[in-house]
Design a protein around this motif. Structure first.
Motif, PDB file in Angstrom:
ATOM      1  N   MET B   1       0.827  -1.199   0.000  1.00 27.83           N
ATOM      2  CA  MET B   1       0.000   0.000   0.000  1.00 27.83           C
ATOM      3  C   MET B   1       0.861   1.249   0.000  1.00 27.83           C
ATOM      4  N   PRO B  31      -1.705   5.813   9.245  1.00 26.47           N
ATOM      5  CA  PRO B  31      -1.669   4.613  10.090  1.00 26.47           C
ATOM      6  C   PRO B  31      -0.565   4.718  11.162  1.00 26.47           C
ATOM      7  N   VAL B  32      -0.896   4.378  12.403  1.00 29.92           N
ATOM      8  CA  VAL B  32       0.127   4.361  13.451  1.00 29.92           C
ATOM      9  C   VAL B  32       0.998   3.124  13.228  1.00 29.92           C
ATOM     10  N   PHE B  33       2.088   2.994  13.976  1.00 34.68           N
ATOM     11  CA  PHE B  33       3.020   1.909  13.702  1.00 34.68           C
ATOM     12  C   PHE B  33       3.689   1.454  14.990  1.00 34.68           C
ATOM     13  N   SER B  34       4.648   0.556  14.867  1.00 36.15           N
ATOM     14  CA  SER B  34       5.349   0.039  16.036  1.00 36.15           C
ATOM     15  C   SER B  34       6.797   0.500  16.006  1.00 36.15           C
ATOM     16  N   TYR B  65       2.745   6.258  17.837  1.00 38.44           N
ATOM     17  CA  TYR B  65       1.294   6.270  18.059  1.00 38.44           C
ATOM     18  C   TYR B  65       0.673   7.586  17.577  1.00 38.44           C
ATOM     19  N   VAL B 101       3.278   2.204   3.365  1.00 38.83           N
ATOM     20  CA  VAL B 101       2.847   2.174   4.763  1.00 38.83           C
ATOM     21  C   VAL B 101       3.986   1.579   5.598  1.00 38.83           C
ATOM     22  N   PRO B 102       4.042   1.918   6.874  1.00 37.43           N
ATOM     23  CA  PRO B 102       5.130   1.392   7.708  1.00 37.43           C
ATOM     24  C   PRO B 102       5.103  -0.130   7.801  1.00 37.43           C
ATOM     25  N   ASN B 104       7.571  -3.416   9.784  1.00 35.88           N
ATOM     26  CA  ASN B 104       8.574  -3.541  10.851  1.00 35.88           C
ATOM     27  C   ASN B 104       9.362  -4.843  10.765  1.00 35.88           C
ATOM     28  N   GLN B 107      11.277  -5.125  15.456  1.00 38.13           N
ATOM     29  CA  GLN B 107      10.360  -4.747  16.518  1.00 38.13           C
ATOM     30  C   GLN B 107      10.941  -5.100  17.882  1.00 38.13           C
ATOM     31  N   LEU B 108      10.455  -4.424  18.882  1.00 42.56           N
ATOM     32  CA  LEU B 108      10.835  -4.737  20.249  1.00 42.56           C
ATOM     33  C   LEU B 108      10.217  -6.071  20.640  1.00 42.56           C
ATOM     34  N   ASP B 109      10.939  -6.839  21.407  1.00 43.36           N
ATOM     35  CA  ASP B 109      10.353  -8.055  21.969  1.00 43.36           C
ATOM     36  C   ASP B 109       9.780  -7.671  23.323  1.00 43.36           C
ATOM     37  N   GLN B 133       8.007   4.445  22.090  1.00 44.90           N
ATOM     38  CA  GLN B 133       7.087   3.356  22.440  1.00 44.90           C
ATOM     39  C   GLN B 133       7.384   2.828  23.848  1.00 44.90           C
ATOM     40  N   GLY B 271      13.923 -10.688   3.097  1.00 45.21           N
ATOM     41  CA  GLY B 271      13.835 -11.949   2.358  1.00 45.21           C
ATOM     42  C   GLY B 271      12.795 -11.978   1.254  1.00 45.21           C
ATOM     43  N   ARG B 272      12.023 -10.927   1.084  1.00 48.54           N
ATOM     44  CA  ARG B 272      10.930 -10.972   0.119  1.00 48.54           C
ATOM     45  C   ARG B 272      11.407 -11.118  -1.324  1.00 48.54           C
TER      46      ARG B 272
END
Lengths: 347, 318
Positions: B1, B31-34, B65, B101-102, B104, B107-109, B133, B271-272
């Motif tokens: 997107m 959109p918010v994200f992480s 956020y 769009v964002p 990730n 990301q944080l664990d 965050q 890897g995509r």
């Protein structure tokens, strides 16, 4: 409210029933006259008007009674709803996704007012009105995932992504096809799928996991899965097998049309924004053979699919014991005529 | 997107680094994200040879956020393919810009009892959204930011003054001591590193020596695709030969030739774009962080977003 909600039960006297409209919109899962696993994934939402694919979270005539049944199941066994501590943020993500979608798609049933983190939620079918602070768990009577999934049809698994795998670290599971959240919680994608026959060797899970890990924000997908259930029972859990397992033996040639249900799962996938977790809603639709054969295309096709299915799948899907009776019943509705492509009933 | 946004702020953070802010032109919430997410910026440029589209991914540095806008920090790479140079010299406030769009990969664990964030140079960027965050989630963390000099420490302007934010400027004699950072952390601590390969390796090595579980050690070596010598590739299904220019990545050359390849991070991490090699007479210059050492040596796989080729013939299973 324009929608009518059935007063019905999913246990005991089993008064569950489908209106003619509910039958017409039933998500019949077979797009051809035979069945084998496939990664049958489509974008979601999107589909003909009135189908369960049209809205992000489908609300239908069974909504109110399904929520009452969930309440009974949870009261008897609270472990059907679990969320490991790191999954609370994903719960808030899910609550937002559902409230925003439902208020947008069904404004006559649901309303959401948002002023920053001060939220006001109105759920008219269930008679709920709640003001709360988004991301503040102290302002809800229970965790955010539990709160919203007590008001939403279907089971919900929240999957945490780490180490290139997905982990089932939270869920609300009360209408499952014989699997247990309490057993699976904390497992990864390959572990919780271990009981599925043949699929791992076929490479289905490697492909499916790769696909799921690549699901991005704003790209939602769905697939259909199915099994067979005797009586319209939502809670076919391993925990309660002693209650529903023996019911398989109550099927006779006379009652098979009413008692034998096709159980279809509309599975959807959403990447959640703040937690980067994946939401995996599993919505269950039930229709008995009588309902299904009222659509001639479905009667013909279901007969051919269940007659020719791989025995290992008949066993896994739990109907091997009644397969002969089911196929004999359905054969009355199969005149050998060709069926049209696609899953939808003929107009 | 994709999102069509407007450049609303550009700020020079240091001689080499600029901050960009993008907002929805109609003021709609994004959109918010992480924390740790990135987005891909599309840069289309008209040149004498026609329109070229470059796509670079950058970590988001703004409040995850807050849907009011997205911010990134871009370091000018004068010897790169030209993406960062384009951002620095061609993009102005008020311009329209297309971003993804964002998404990730870092990301944080959130299972961690404590988070230790280690950023080297421009590698500070993913931590800027992560620490917002962590603040909002009220999780214990400490951040270590290492740079050669204050001039190079573009992140200084964006970091809060706080007891758990540590700045190490090696020119001033306060080089980061990884042993001291990692030793004595409470059980259940996770460490995250972003920066040059040497820093990532040093943290992994130190953590291993101190007996940290592998699953508690995270890193992101996010770099833009490097330029290099031009080369040609052949598409197995059509026999088409495609020329990859010096300042173009293989993925960009495939896209320009309208050969469809899936992608996401464009930095060799997700890897995509993994593609099979059907013939290789020469040496693949693997620049990704995805393939294993064995896969690299076998020369039967390539990540077109990052890697290049030197030799007589490279044929891709496309």
């Amino acid at each position: 409210m324009t929608m009518h909600f059935n007063d019905e039960t999913f246990r005991g006297d089993y008064t569950y029933h489908n209106s003619p409209e509910a039958i017409r919109r039933f998500p019949f899962p077979f797009d051809q006259d035979s069945y084998m696993y496939s990664v049958n994934i489509e974008q979601h939402p999107g589909g003909p008007k009135g189908t369960p694919f049209e809205k992000t979270f489908d609300v239908d005539e069974h909504y109110v009674s399904e929520m009452a049944d969930r309440e009974i199941t949870l009261a008897e066994d609270p472990l059907r709803c679990q969320s490991l501590p790191h999954m609370e943020l994903a719960g808030w993500d899910l609550l937002e996704l559902i409230m925003v979608s439902k208020a947008r798609d069904y404004p006559e049933l649901f309303t959401l007012h948002r002023d920053g983190n001060d939220w006001h939620w109105i759920n008219r079918p269930l008679g709920i009105e709640k003001k709360f602070t988004f991301l503040d768990p102290a302002t809800l009577p229970c965790g955010p995932m539990e709160y919203i999934t007590r008001q939403t049809q279907g089971d919900f698994a929240l999957l945490h992504e780490r180490d290139n795998n997905l982990w089932m670290d939270a869920g609300m599971i009360t209408s499952q096809a014989d699997w247990s959240l309490d057993f699976d919680v904390g497992m990864n994608f390959f572990e919780w799928h271990a009981p599925v026959p043949k699929a791992r060797k076929m490479g289905v899970f490697d492909k499916a996991l790769k696909f799921l890990l690549a699901v991005g924000q704003g790209q939602h997908y769905r697939r259909l899965n199915w099994t067979m259930t005797v009586n319209p029972r939502l809670d076919t859990s391993p925990e309660n097998y002693h209650k529903w397992g023996p019911e398989k033996r109550t099927v006779t040639p006379e009652n098979v049309g009413q008692k034998q249900f096709l159980r279809v799962e509309l599975q959807t996938f959403f990447r959640l924004p703040r937690s980067n977790a994946l939401a995996f809603p599993i919505r269950c639709y039930l229709a008995n053979l009588e309902d299904l054969v009222s659509q001639p295309k479905w009667g013909r096709r279901l007969h051919r699919v269940l007659r020719d299915i791989d025995p290992a799948l008949a066993d896994y899907k739990g109907f091997a014991v009644n397969q002969k009776m089911i196929v004999e019943y359905l054969s009355q509705f199969d005149d050998g005529a060709p069926t049209s492509p696609g899953i939808f009933a003929d107009a | 997107m994709k999102l069509a946004l407007k450049v609303t702020e550009i700020e020079q953070l240091s001689p080499l680094v600029k901050r960009f802010r993008f907002e929805d032109p109609a003021g709609m919430a994004l959109p918010v994200f992480s924390g740790g997410a990135h987005l891909t910026v599309e840069m289309s440029e008209r040149t004498e040879a026609g329109e070229i589209i470059r796509r670079n991914s950058y970590s988001l540095i703004s409040d995850p956020y807050d849907g009011g806008g997205y911010e990134i920090a871009v370091r000018r790479e004068d010897k790169g393919r030209g993406g960062s140079l384009y951002m620095h010299t061609k993009v102005a406030e008020g311009d329209e810009i297309t971003v993804s769009v964002p998404s990730n990969l870092f990301q944080l664990d959130l299972r961690a009892r404590k988070h230790v964030l280690i950023g080297g140079g421009i590698g500070i960027t993913p931590f800027l959204s992560q620490l917002k965050q962590l603040d909002m989630e009220q999780r214990p963390y400490e951040l270590h930011y290492a740079a050669r000099s204050r001039d190079e420490a573009a992140g200084l302007k964006l970091l809060p003054q706080a007891a758990h934010v540590h700045v190490h400027i090696s020119e001033e004699g306060s080089r980061m001591d990884l042993g001291a950072v990692l030793d004595g952390q409470p059980l259940g601590t996770h460490v995250y590193t972003c920066g040059p390969g040497g820093l990532i390796a040093a943290v992994a090595d130190q953590a291993a020596r101190l007996g940290w579980p592998k699953a508690s050690v995270h890193s992101e070596a996010f770099t833009a695709p490097p330029p290099g010598e031009p080369f040609d590739v052949v598409i197995a299904s059509t026999g088409q030969s495609i020329h990859v220019k010096a300042d173009q990545s293989l993925l960009e050359a495939l896209e320009a030739a309208r050969v469809e390849v899936e992608y996401s991070c464009r930095g060799g991490a997700c890897g995509r774009c993994h593609t099979k090699v059907t013939a290789c007479d020469g040496r693949i210059l693997h620049n990704d962080h995805w393939l294993s050492d064995d896969e690299r040596a076998a020369q039967q796989d390539i990540m077109p977003c990052m890697s290049r080729f030197k030799g007589a013939r490279l044929e891709l299973d496309l």
